[in-house]
Design a protein around this motif. Structure first.
Motif, PDB file in Angstrom:
ATOM      1  N   SER A  33      10.761  38.925 -44.123  1.00 31.43           N
ATOM      2  CA  SER A  33      10.601  39.128 -42.675  1.00 31.43           C
ATOM      3  C   SER A  33      10.136  37.857 -41.975  1.00 31.43           C
ATOM      4  CB  SER A  33       9.618  40.270 -42.406  1.00 31.43           C
ATOM      5  OG  SER A  33      10.155  41.483 -42.871  1.00 31.43           O
ATOM      6  N   ALA A  34       9.212  37.142 -42.602  1.00 32.70           N
ATOM      7  CA  ALA A  34       8.740  35.886 -42.019  1.00 32.70           C
ATOM      8  C   ALA A  34       9.888  34.876 -41.951  1.00 32.70           C
ATOM      9  CB  ALA A  34       7.577  35.328 -42.836  1.00 32.70           C
ATOM     10  N   ALA A  35      10.714  34.848 -42.973  1.00 33.12           N
ATOM     11  CA  ALA A  35      11.853  33.929 -43.005  1.00 33.12           C
ATOM     12  C   ALA A  35      12.876  34.280 -41.922  1.00 33.12           C
ATOM     13  CB  ALA A  35      12.503  33.940 -44.384  1.00 33.12           C
ATOM     14  N   LYS A  36      13.071  35.558 -41.651  1.00 29.03           N
ATOM     15  CA  LYS A  36      14.007  35.956 -40.597  1.00 29.03           C
ATOM     16  C   LYS A  36      13.517  35.481 -39.232  1.00 29.03           C
ATOM     17  CE  LYS A  36      16.328  39.689 -42.926  1.00 29.03           C
ATOM     18  NZ  LYS A  36      16.707  41.081 -42.956  1.00 29.03           N
ATOM     19  N   ILE A  37      12.216  35.556 -39.017  1.00 28.88           N
ATOM     20  CA  ILE A  37      11.662  35.056 -37.749  1.00 28.88           C
ATOM     21  C   ILE A  37      11.834  33.540 -37.666  1.00 28.88           C
ATOM     22  CG2 ILE A  37       9.513  34.722 -36.454  1.00 28.88           C
ATOM     23  CD1 ILE A  37       8.770  37.614 -37.355  1.00 28.88           C
ATOM     24  N   ALA A  38      11.595  32.846 -38.762  1.00 22.16           N
ATOM     25  CA  ALA A  38      11.786  31.388 -38.779  1.00 22.16           C
ATOM     26  C   ALA A  38      13.254  31.036 -38.511  1.00 22.16           C
ATOM     27  CB  ALA A  38      11.335  30.810 -40.113  1.00 22.16           C
ATOM     28  N   THR A  39      14.161  31.821 -39.042  1.00 16.20           N
ATOM     29  CA  THR A  39      15.587  31.589 -38.810  1.00 16.20           C
ATOM     30  C   THR A  39      15.934  31.795 -37.346  1.00 16.20           C
ATOM     31  OG1 THR A  39      16.151  32.190 -41.082  1.00 16.20           O
ATOM     32  CG2 THR A  39      17.926  32.336 -39.456  1.00 16.20           C
ATOM     33  N   LEU A  40      15.351  32.806 -36.713  1.00 21.21           N
ATOM     34  CA  LEU A  40      15.571  33.011 -35.277  1.00 21.21           C
ATOM     35  C   LEU A  40      15.124  31.782 -34.490  1.00 21.21           C
ATOM     36  CD1 LEU A  40      14.377  36.712 -34.842  1.00 21.21           C
ATOM     37  CD2 LEU A  40      16.743  35.875 -34.739  1.00 21.21           C
ATOM     38  N   PHE A  95       3.602  33.804 -31.337  1.00 19.99           N
ATOM     39  CA  PHE A  95       2.521  33.075 -31.983  1.00 19.99           C
ATOM     40  C   PHE A  95       2.393  33.628 -33.397  1.00 19.99           C
ATOM     41  CE2 PHE A  95      -1.670  32.043 -33.387  1.00 19.99           C
ATOM     42  CZ  PHE A  95      -1.842  30.747 -32.930  1.00 19.99           C
ATOM     43  N   LEU A  96       2.525  32.771 -34.396  1.00 21.21           N
ATOM     44  CA  LEU A  96       2.410  33.204 -35.784  1.00 21.21           C
ATOM     45  C   LEU A  96       0.987  33.000 -36.277  1.00 21.21           C
ATOM     46  CD1 LEU A  96       5.676  31.773 -37.429  1.00 21.21           C
ATOM     47  CD2 LEU A  96       5.347  33.905 -36.152  1.00 21.21           C
ATOM     48  N   ASP A  97       0.364  34.094 -36.663  1.00 20.02           N
ATOM     49  CA  ASP A  97      -0.965  34.028 -37.267  1.00 20.02           C
ATOM     50  C   ASP A  97      -0.842  33.290 -38.603  1.00 20.02           C
ATOM     51  OD1 ASP A  97      -3.675  34.503 -37.716  1.00 20.02           O
ATOM     52  OD2 ASP A  97      -3.410  36.627 -38.214  1.00 20.02           O
ATOM     53  N   THR A  98      -1.930  32.738 -39.059  1.00 22.85           N
ATOM     54  CA  THR A  98      -1.923  31.949 -40.294  1.00 22.85           C
ATOM     55  C   THR A  98      -1.357  32.732 -41.474  1.00 22.85           C
ATOM     56  OG1 THR A  98      -3.790  30.633 -39.507  1.00 22.85           O
ATOM     57  CG2 THR A  98      -3.376  30.615 -41.875  1.00 22.85           C
ATOM     58  N   ASN A  99      -1.652  34.036 -41.560  1.00 25.27           N
ATOM     59  CA  ASN A  99      -1.169  34.797 -42.715  1.00 25.27           C
ATOM     60  C   ASN A  99       0.357  34.841 -42.763  1.00 25.27           C
ATOM     61  OD1 ASN A  99      -0.385  37.274 -41.165  1.00 25.27           O
ATOM     62  ND2 ASN A  99      -2.590  37.556 -40.981  1.00 25.27           N
ATOM     63  N   ILE A 100       1.006  34.801 -41.618  1.00 22.31           N
ATOM     64  CA  ILE A 100       2.467  34.815 -41.576  1.00 22.31           C
ATOM     65  C   ILE A 100       3.019  33.470 -42.055  1.00 22.31           C
ATOM     66  CG2 ILE A 100       4.508  35.134 -40.119  1.00 22.31           C
ATOM     67  CD1 ILE A 100       2.656  37.674 -40.572  1.00 22.31           C
ATOM     68  N   VAL A 101       2.378  32.395 -41.683  1.00 17.73           N
ATOM     69  CA  VAL A 101       2.817  31.072 -42.123  1.00 17.73           C
ATOM     70  C   VAL A 101       2.623  30.940 -43.637  1.00 17.73           C
ATOM     71  CG1 VAL A 101       2.497  28.579 -41.872  1.00 17.73           C
ATOM     72  CG2 VAL A 101       2.374  30.069 -39.854  1.00 17.73           C
ATOM     73  N   ILE A 102       1.538  31.481 -44.148  1.00 21.15           N
ATOM     74  CA  ILE A 102       1.334  31.480 -45.606  1.00 21.15           C
ATOM     75  C   ILE A 102       2.416  32.307 -46.293  1.00 21.15           C
ATOM     76  CG2 ILE A 102      -0.210  32.245 -47.467  1.00 21.15           C
ATOM     77  CD1 ILE A 102      -2.565  31.518 -45.526  1.00 21.15           C
TER      78      ILE A 102
END
Length: 141
Positions: free
Chosen positions: A25-32, A6-13
């Motif tokens: 780091s956020a982009a690496k999770i999105a890539t996964l 679950f991505l908190d809003t701050n991570i999506v921002i």
């Protein structure tokens, strides 16, 4: 079993706003997620908050396109009456954090990803920063 993050809003921002210190780091999770290695979930509330914040700095259509791309790789947790009631009755200091948490619970997430772990002390779900998550899975942040 794939992690349900679950991505908190701050991570999506961080991700959609490409915030310098946090984007990678956020982009690496999105890539996964894009590669089907994890499931990512965000709350419906996140979309309105992200749009409101990012559209102050970027063209509205650019922000909408970024959000469309996120929707391709992310499941959306609805904000229901039950979740609102749980948030209102919770011990969370911040109501928005409570809503995020109960959206994560509803969608059976096993990890909540945020940069504000202290806000989720009452969580029964593991709470990690993006870097902590990547390190735990032996992925270089």
């Amino acid at each position: 079993m794939k992690d349900r993050l679950f991505l908190d809003t701050n991570i999506v921002i961080d991700l959609l706003g490409e915030r310098a210190s946090f984007y990678e780091s956020a982009a690496k999770i999105a890539t996964l997620a894009d590669k089907g290695k994890v499931h990512i979930i965000v709350s419906a509330l996140t979309y309105s908050t992200v749009y409101y914040l990012l559209s102050r700095y970027e063209d509205n259509e650019v922000v909408k396109e970024k959000m469309r791309k996120l929707k391709v790789i992310a499941e959306t947790s609805d904000l229901t009456d039950k979740i609102i009631d749980q948030g209102l009755s919770s011990k969370f200091a911040d109501f928005e954090d409570a809503l995020q948490y109960y959206c994560a619970v509803k969608t059976e997430c096993n990890i909540l990803i945020t940069r504000n772990g202290k806000d989720f002390k009452a969580s029964e779900i593991s709470v990690l920063t993006p870097d902590e998550y990547l390190k735990s899975r032996k992925i270089k942040p």
